[in-house]
Design an enzyme around this catalytic site. Structure first.
Site, PDB file in Angstrom:
ATOM      1  CE  LYS B 253      -7.340 -32.704 -64.889  1.00  0.00           C
ATOM      2  NZ  LYS B 253      -8.078 -33.959 -65.061  1.00  0.00           N
ATOM      3  CD  GLN B 313     -17.323 -33.130 -68.550  1.00  0.00           C
ATOM      4  OE1 GLN B 313     -17.545 -34.068 -67.804  1.00  0.00           O
ATOM      5  NE2 GLN B 313     -16.252 -33.053 -69.314  1.00  0.00           N
ATOM      6  CG  ASP B 348     -10.577 -30.241 -64.465  1.00  0.00           C
ATOM      7  OD1 ASP B 348     -10.939 -31.143 -63.679  1.00  0.00           O
ATOM      8  OD2 ASP B 348     -10.130 -30.477 -65.606  1.00  0.00           O
ATOM      9  CG  ASP B 384     -17.588 -36.647 -73.033  1.00  0.00           C
ATOM     10  OD1 ASP B 384     -16.607 -37.012 -73.698  1.00  0.00           O
ATOM     11  OD2 ASP B 384     -17.588 -36.544 -71.788  1.00  0.00           O
ATOM     12  CG  ASN B 385     -17.970 -40.077 -69.957  1.00  0.00           C
ATOM     13  OD1 ASN B 385     -17.716 -41.172 -70.463  1.00  0.00           O
ATOM     14  ND2 ASN B 385     -17.089 -39.393 -69.261  1.00  0.00           N
ATOM     15  CD  GLU B 413     -16.668 -41.101 -74.543  1.00  0.00           C
ATOM     16  OE1 GLU B 413     -15.456 -41.289 -74.368  1.00  0.00           O
ATOM     17  OE2 GLU B 413     -17.396 -40.603 -73.657  1.00  0.00           O
ATOM     18  CE  LYS B 525      -7.303 -37.325 -73.319  1.00  0.00           C
ATOM     19  NZ  LYS B 525      -7.943 -38.342 -72.448  1.00  0.00           N
ATOM     20  CE1 TYR B 526      -6.116 -33.393 -70.190  1.00  0.00           C
ATOM     21  CE2 TYR B 526      -4.685 -35.072 -71.168  1.00  0.00           C
ATOM     22  CZ  TYR B 526      -5.774 -34.735 -70.387  1.00  0.00           C
ATOM     23  OH  TYR B 526      -6.520 -35.708 -69.797  1.00  0.00           O
TER      24      TYR B 526
END
Lengths: 698, 698
Positions: B253, B313, B348, B384-385, B413, B525-526
């Site tokens: 991204k 992930q 992604d 994360d998640n 999170e 983040k990007y």
């Protein structure tokens, strides 16, 4: 230093389910005690069932009489990860149930297919993903499910999206989805199924030694037989007598609780035991054991129950004092310790010692008292002050008696601290006296009955008494006839079980022994009375009408569905009840709590909660006063006055609109998705809209 | 037909106690999960302990590290049958405790003696009753207790009532009373004791690849080392970095979350894994594994922790995709299923399949990721998640890691539904992100933090973040500097743990990517950013001051004692905290929630709750603004304006009046009597006054 080990890393033995099942209700103390259930009322089982991520899940409820055959039904999703299932037990005794949950690959795939099709995406790949899923379902299916899955496979192979999406497949998926691995609830959930009367009953208490004959002739158990017709006609179904046993003479109490050496009078029935016998004997003044048996049988033939009062305490003249002195506490001088609440002394009563060395003998002896009367047709026991006897004893004796005689009903006469009352309910008491008697304002009543119909619903069944021989509230002493009317309406409609100390209530007897006391003047506890029940001002017609309505209007037979309405006048209390079986029209009750003034106000109704459409004309029929009204909208005017009936008991109907059935499993595929549930205020709106939608964190 | 049997009547094997112990807290899911505890904070144990009738009881709390030696202390009665005991654990790991209760013949007798003496009754008999009781205690006593009991016996024999009644004998009775039979709690209660930092922590998040150098040089892990001094000086103690691993190139991204075929830019750190490695490798642009280890060690030397972001992930380029294809779901064409929330696609990212056939291999592999970084000095993980990974996995991996490394801290999170967040806490997460970010009005904040400080206190430790790289609330976008001030004060004082996405918060960055979005414009983040942290308008001084106060004012380090005050202006939020250790002065915080207008109002303080006398002059020192005030009485005026500091952080003291220590067992004999407890509104006043006093039913 790494301490990890490949040899023994404590991995679960089998692949664990990703699904979580928790917060199952009803589940009392993690399953240590059964929850309350009764014939004719659905057991409503709820649980949190959820999974990580976005996968769709399904849930099932298995149930059976303990030792019977499991039946399983699908559960339905409620908001916020909560699921519900219902079953209606049809036999007495202990039942058990179990909630399980599993991920549903089929439901997740169908949701994805629909979402992608709606989004205009190419779904050829997605159809291909479905084929092996359906084939696996087909391999497990039986009977007509096989045909339906064959149709489904054909649609997939031909790309017939229209047929695919118009079919309701939820039941098919629920039955045939691979449940490996499935998650099951922690804790063993049981419910004790009792007679409908354990939940829905109308009690009438009287002293059989008092007379209803204006000629002042003394009465007895045979005379009590003659009163059954009248009690039955008033619609009461439990006939409750204070203790019928021989009464002690040592330290006997006289009229108005007087004490002294030369007391005249019949004594208190709760001073149990004399030369003629104890807990399994009958006061010769009243009659014989056979008379009790005949009275119980006569009640049974009328569809009523006879309730005896079980007070486990002894007068100094009780045979157990001689036969089992080890069941009592002794003082250093060898005498038996009488009852005390220091500095007060109750010398006419010896309490039993539940922790005595011969506790086992005592417990068995007390068990045998119940058993003795059960053998003589007595099916209901009102237990006196059970909170002053060992909780462990009740936890043993009630389940034991119910195992042998599951039709027996126990009412706990415990006016004490909340934890003790709840523990007695856990131990097995079918019903409990309540604080209703002292909950008098609208705030008090709403708060208390909200607690009873929600927090303690699975545990404690209330029995609401506006008066008892011990309790003539200040409100009844000074509120006049209107107070008697409103308290009876409240008791009979708020609580599925209610009761009155009959003759005194019928005649609105309101004289206290002295100002500030809740004891009756010339209380029947210590002397006989004569009641002229045919007086024209008797409340019997109202009491009769209330009992008729309690039978005609099914919602009044339940507590679960009670909801209070907003009213802009605190002197008016308004509440609704619906029928959990879904057959009867909803009921709205409005009561004027003020015994002195006319009160009016606006009542807000939640029509959706009542299963009625929002914008319609509602026919309100007042089953108490007989009038009819038409209401429109949720906001309506009410006026009640103490010189009228002071209460409405409405049914609310809309022409051509049947009552709504309670929640039945919906087979809409999307309904199994916890994400589709409406978040409550506890869920962060932004979290659901901003975060949950954005998928993995990238 | 009688079915009773003398042979097998299911009597308990031993004489059961009459005492009931129930509703123990903390006890999570009947003991399936440990409750939360930490070094330096008392574990407050409560239970309902009661007995039938009027006898006096006593209760004890046993506790130990699992496998250690039991210590027992007396519990103290609270109102309404509730008892409390406290212990302060001093080692990390699992501890267990057990509540027991027993009847106390000695305490009952002493109460009766006192009541009869007060009533003027002859107590010669009563003294005689006491002698065998005391002799039995004497037989069990040791050491100096023997002497004290000998004194007591002498007083009894000589009738020395004055000595008898003036002695405080509760500890003596508690230690030596015969506890046969005693009742014990159901369920095995454990608490997991973690570091103080699991409860009390201040997090600072930044992207090490962004620059704080006005010359726009890119930064890396070695540059991060240079930032530690500044972060430490601001008082933060957990330095948290987004994922440091190689970033995938497939479907990478671009800036502002753009997608396409020819994306320029560094990619999202959450698209984990590339040719250079996966979860145990470091992005070469950032540095090496050794750099992470050095950074963690540098944090440790400062008394800080390094927190890594664990996002389970994979990008399509992650080595696991080749090495362990069985850890992912596959489509019929053999390709790996990318992440979806239909109809949305996240190409992604490949999610891991926690129910794959090789679930055991996957679980072990993920465990080893944590283990790898723990071996390299990393002691804190922000996961994360976690709610999109199997709950069963967390229930396995966290206790296993904590068994080997009890100093490790896990932050979940999870911004998701309440049940899922609570389940993660049960599974072992030390802390959880919260809905604080979206709780903005006084009603919302009070409701939410009341839930956190009461209902879920034993379970879920909140970590309050006013912003994160994912969440720039509308309030911060439009509220100006005053909104940043008030949200920081709220987070730092309501919650013992708080954190900020540092550079953006220091500089009050408030530009969203578009109206209606909570994403930052040009999000780090990007892409990389350049932050000039030395700008004069920086909020760093305020953040520093808040962290200083969090250390200086002990009440801010706890959640248990949080109480909200009544205020007559909903734009003002006022709350107090006391020190559960009893050493520090109570704290009062008042925050103006309105970023645009001056607000004033009246604050009501419950002085008794704060351990302060009712009628006194209180010195209020504002540790934020520096001013001092003198208050008198519970009702005081407050005014705050957004162009000032917009908040007060007061300590309240009275000259010569030390803070009140928390409840310590009182040895007054009468205190062990549950009947002496103050009834709550749930207890019928009339029941206690009229019925409980009248003794047995006669």
């Amino acid at each position: 230093m790494p301490k990890t080990s490949r040899v023994n890393d404590d991995l679960p033995r089998a692949r664990p389910s990703r699904v979580v099942v928790e917060l199952v209700r009803p589940l009392i103390d993690n399953g240590r005690f059964p929850a309350k259930a009764s014939l004719g009322e659905p057991v409503v089982v709820e649980a949190d069932v959820f999974v990580d991520g976005h996968d769709h899940i399904d849930a099932g409820l298995k149930y059976r009489p303990v030792g019977g055959t499991w039946i399983e039904m699908p559960m339905s999703p409620l908001p916020n990860d909560r699921w519900e299932g219902r079953f209606i037990p049809d036999t007495l005794g202990l039942w058990e149930f179990e909630v399980s949950g599993w991920t549903s690959g089929m439901a997740s795939w169908m949701h994805a297919l629909a979402a992608k099709a709606d989004d205009g995406q190419d779904i050829v790949d997605e159809l291909a993903v479905g084929i092996p899923l359906v084939e696996r379902l087909r391999g497990r299916a039986k009977g007509s499910d096989q045909d339906r899955l064959d149709d489904l496979l054909a649609w997939l192979r031909t790309g017939d999206l229209v047929s695919l999406r118009s079919a309701d497949l939820s039941d098919l998926i629920w039955r045939n989805e691979e449940r490996q691995p499935a998650a099951k609830q922690d804790g063993k959930a049981t419910v004790r199924v009792e007679r409908e009367r354990a939940r829905f009953s109308s009690w009438y208490e009287f002293f059989p030694r008092s007379s209803v004959d204006p000629d002042h002739t003394a009465s007895n158990l045979r005379g009590a037989l003659d009163r059954l017709d009248r009690i039955e006609a008033m619609g009461f179904d439990v006939v409750y007598l204070p203790p019928v046993h021989p009464i002690g003479v040592t330290h006997r109490k006289g009229p108005n609780n007087t004490t002294g050496d030369h007391i005249e009078g019949p004594g208190s029935p709760w001073a149990i035991g004399g030369a003629e016998g104890g807990h399994t004997s009958v006061d010769p003044q009243l009659g014989t054991v056979a008379d009790v048996e005949a009275l119980a049988e006569a009640c049974r033939q009328r569809g009523m129950d006879l309730a005896l009062d079980i007070a486990f305490q002894c007068s100094p003249d009780h045979p157990w004092v001689r036969e089992h002195p080890q069941w009592f506490k002794h003082r250093p001088d060898g005498s038996i310790q009488y009852a005390e609440n220091p500095p007060k002394k109750y010398q006419d009563i010896y309490p039993l010692d539940f922790e005595s060395e011969d506790w086992a003998g005592l417990w068995r002896g007390l068990h045998d008292v119940f058993e003795f009367w059960i053998q003589r047709n007595v099916s209901v026991f009102r237990v006196d002050n059970p909170h002053t006897k060992s909780f462990a004893f009740w936890e043993w004796v009630i389940p034991k008696l119910l195992a042998d005689h599951p039709e027996t009903i126990f009412l706990a006469e415990a006016f004490t601290r909340p934890q003790a009352m709840q523990r007695l309910a856990k131990a097995g008491f079918s019903q409990s006296y309540t604080y209703f008697t002292w909950r008098q304002t609208s705030v008090e009543l709403e708060e208390y009955f909200t607690e009873l119909s929600d927090e303690t619903l699975d545990l404690l069944r209330p029995n609401a008494w506006p008066n008892t021989p011990d309790i003539l509230t200040e409100q009844l002493q000074h509120g006049g006839r209107a107070a008697f009317v409103s308290r009876a309406v409240l008791a009979a409609t708020l609580s599925p079980s209610w009761g009155i100390y009959g003759p005194a209530y019928e005649l609105a007897e309101h004289h206290a022994v002295r100002e500030g006391s809740e004891e009756y003047l010339d209380s029947e506890k210590y002397q006989t009375r004569v009641w002229d029940l045919d007086k024209p001002e008797s409340l019997a017609p109202l009491l009769t009408r209330l009992n008729v309505l309690r039978h005609e209007l099914a919602p009044l037979q339940h507590l679960r569905t009670l909801k209070f309405c907003d009213v802009d006048n605190p002197q008016l209390l308004a509440y609704t009840k619906t029928d959990p079986m879904g057959d009867a029209a909803p009921v709205l009750i409005v009561v004027n709590l003020d015994p002195e003034h006319q009160q009016s106000g606006t009542v807000w109704l939640e029509w959706a909660d009542l299963g009625l459409p929002k914008h319609a004309l509602y026919d309100l029929e007042d089953h108490l006063g007989g009038a009819s009204f038409q209401w429109h909208g949720g906001r309506n005017f009410v006026e009640l006055s103490p010189w009228g009936l002071n209460a409405h008991i409405f049914t609310a109907t809309v022409k051509g609109c049947p009552p709504v059935r309670p929640l039945i499993r919906s087979y809409a595929a999307a309904s199994a998705n916890p994400e589709s549930a409406t978040p409550t205020s506890a869920t962060p709106k932004s979290a659901l809209t901003n975060k949950a939608e954005k998928g993995p964190h990238v």
